[in-house]
Design an enzyme around this catalytic site. Structure first.
Site, PDB file in Angstrom:
ATOM      1  N   ALA A  50       0.801  -1.226   0.000  1.00 46.94           N
ATOM      2  CA  ALA A  50       0.000   0.000   0.000  1.00 46.94           C
ATOM      3  C   ALA A  50       0.841   1.288   0.000  1.00 46.94           C
ATOM      4  CB  ALA A  50      -0.970  -0.037   1.180  1.00 46.94           C
ATOM      5  N   GLN A 186       3.899 -13.369  -1.816  1.00 49.58           N
ATOM      6  CA  GLN A 186       4.671 -12.235  -1.273  1.00 49.58           C
ATOM      7  C   GLN A 186       5.384 -12.624   0.024  1.00 49.58           C
ATOM      8  OE1 GLN A 186       1.535 -12.073  -2.380  1.00 49.58           O
ATOM      9  NE2 GLN A 186       0.964 -10.061  -3.131  1.00 49.58           N
ATOM     10  N   ASP A 227      -4.144  -2.491   3.898  1.00 45.15           N
ATOM     11  CA  ASP A 227      -4.280  -1.701   2.664  1.00 45.15           C
ATOM     12  C   ASP A 227      -5.289  -0.577   2.819  1.00 45.15           C
ATOM     13  OD1 ASP A 227      -3.292  -4.510   1.745  1.00 45.15           O
ATOM     14  OD2 ASP A 227      -2.732  -3.049   0.208  1.00 45.15           O
TER      15      ASP A 227
HETATM   16  O1  MRU Z   1      -1.178  -7.183  -3.341  1.00 43.36           O
HETATM   17  P1  MRU Z   1      -0.098  -6.521  -2.537  1.00 43.36           P
HETATM   18  O2  MRU Z   1       1.183  -7.278  -2.526  1.00 43.36           O
HETATM   19  O3  MRU Z   1       0.064  -5.065  -2.924  1.00 43.36           O
HETATM   20  O4  MRU Z   1      -0.667  -6.551  -1.061  1.00 43.36           O
HETATM   21  C1  MRU Z   1       0.085  -5.975  -0.036  1.00 43.36           C
HETATM   22  C2  MRU Z   1      -0.482  -6.177   1.309  1.00 43.36           C
HETATM   23  O5  MRU Z   1      -1.543  -6.731   1.480  1.00 43.36           O
HETATM   24  C3  MRU Z   1       0.290  -5.575   2.446  1.00 43.36           C
HETATM   25  O6  MRU Z   1       0.104  -6.308   3.614  1.00 43.36           O
HETATM   26  C4  MRU Z   1      -0.223  -4.144   2.684  1.00 43.36           C
HETATM   27  O7  MRU Z   1      -0.181  -3.417   1.492  1.00 43.36           O
HETATM   28  C5  MRU Z   1       0.551  -3.441   3.708  1.00 43.36           C
HETATM   29  S1  MRU Z   1       2.161  -3.019   3.130  1.00 43.36           S
HETATM   30  C6  MRU Z   1       2.978  -2.129   4.305  1.00 43.36           C
END
Ligand code: MRU
Length: 337
Positions: A50, A186, A227
């Site tokens: 995010a 991830q 997010d």
């Molecule tokens: O789909 P992504 O990899 O963008 O999802 C990211 C997440 O869900 C993270 O946990 C969230 O963005 C927090 S990042 C500090």
């Protein structure tokens, strides 16, 4: 060594984006000179997380001001269409918007300076968040995290992983369990990469193993990023977070969310109103180039889920720790800020 997520090159007038799709096996970069290239990097998840996508979008607008100054409103629209769930993206676009009416000869430089300030602020905020969050962990702690809320998902240091970094800097002894985080992995690719590079004691788990880990080995805390956090404290985060929070509650394990205020969206009353991105079925049907099952099999692929506020023990922000009822703690911040 941790590669930087985003770096602006003034001489080349380009944003260098670490291509997170290639990690952990390859460290490679994309060069973006236009907002549309940044939007594509966000959509394809070369840059993700995010705070990081918000920062990338801010640089995307600055690049547009430099290379195609007529198209700023369209560029903002293009970036806004890239991914719907993380509110940090829209927060960043709104922060840049007041600069649009500036005279063109000073606008590009001011927008660039603003994006650079946002990047610097993000790193500082994560460090402050880390210090607050570390106080929640015991001296020795087994901690599960989901997805990647680390340096790679932010300007640097990370939110949930920032808390773990700060706890370690304070001399706490941690064992970290990284959920692999299907379908984009991830956790297994990015969180494990960060933990490995920094010499953490850790193990990677398939998502379905967390409940058994809690029951058989014991876990002291779960910590994730977010997010978007609704006004009532419901937290949207990577798909699978909700299940983890339910498991944590069943085993009486605290479930913490670490996120900057730019992730809090007071305009969204509850998690039910948070737009949840659905991504292409191929992410589930394939693992890299390999097909896991026939394309004829239907797939549901939401990228995020919502953890209801009642399952969240505390929310760690850069200004302190919020406790339930979140409706009040979030509104209280709004009044004092
Ligand atoms: O789909 P992504 O990899 O963008 O999802 C990211 C997440 O869900 C993270 O946990 C969230 O963005 C927090 S990042 C500090």
């Amino acid at each position: 060594m941790m590669p930087e997520t985003l770096r602006y090159h003034r001489k080349e007038e380009a944003l260098e984006v670490l291509d997170q799709r290639a990690l952990p096996f390859q460290v490679r970069h994309l060069r973006c000179r236009r907002a549309s290239q940044v939007a594509e990097a966000i959509e394809s998840m070369a840059v993700r997380g995010a705070p990081a996508i918000g920062l990338a979008a801010a640089f995307g607008l600055a690049l547009e001001a430099l290379h195609a100054p007529e198209g700023l409103p369209e560029a903002a629209e293009r970036l806004a269409r890239s991914r719907p769930t993380a509110v940090n993206l829209f927060w960043a676009l709104e922060r840049m918007r007041p600069l649009f009416p500036l005279p063109p000869e000073e606008r590009a430089e001011k927008m660039l300076a603003e994006a650079e300030t946002m990047l610097e602020e993000d790193r500082e905020r994560n460090r402050r968040m880390g210090a607050f969050g570390a106080s929640l962990l015991p001296q020795t702690a087994r901690v599960i995290t989901h997805c990647n809320a680390g340096a790679l998902a932010t300007g640097g240091f990370g939110t949930a992983l920032g808390v773990l970094r700060a706890a370690r800097e304070q001399g706490k002894e941690l064992v970290v369990y990284a959920d692999e985080t299907r379908p984009r992995l991830q956790g297994a690719r990015l969180t494990a990469f960060e933990l490995f590079e920094e010499g953490f004691s850790f193990q990677v788990l398939c998502d379905g193993m967390a409940a058994a880990l809690m029951r058989t080995r014991g876990v002291d805390a779960v910590i994730t990023g977010a997010d978007r956090i609704a006004r009532n404290g419901d937290c949207a985060n990577k798909i699978g977070t909700y299940g983890l929070a339910i498991c944590a509650r069943h085993h009486r394990i605290p479930f913490y969310v670490a996120a900057p205020w730019s992730t809090v969206d007071p305009a969204t009353p509850t998690g039910d109103q948070i737009p949840i991105e659905e991504r292409d079925a191929s992410e589930v049907r394939r693992m890299g180039e390999e097909r896991l099952f026939p394309d004829a099999y239907p797939v549901w692929n939401p990228a995020f889920d919502v953890t209801p506020a009642e399952l969240v023990t505390a929310i760690v922000t850069e200004t302190g720790i919020l406790r339930p009822p979140y409706e009040e703690s979030i509104a209280g911040y709004g009044k004092n800020h």
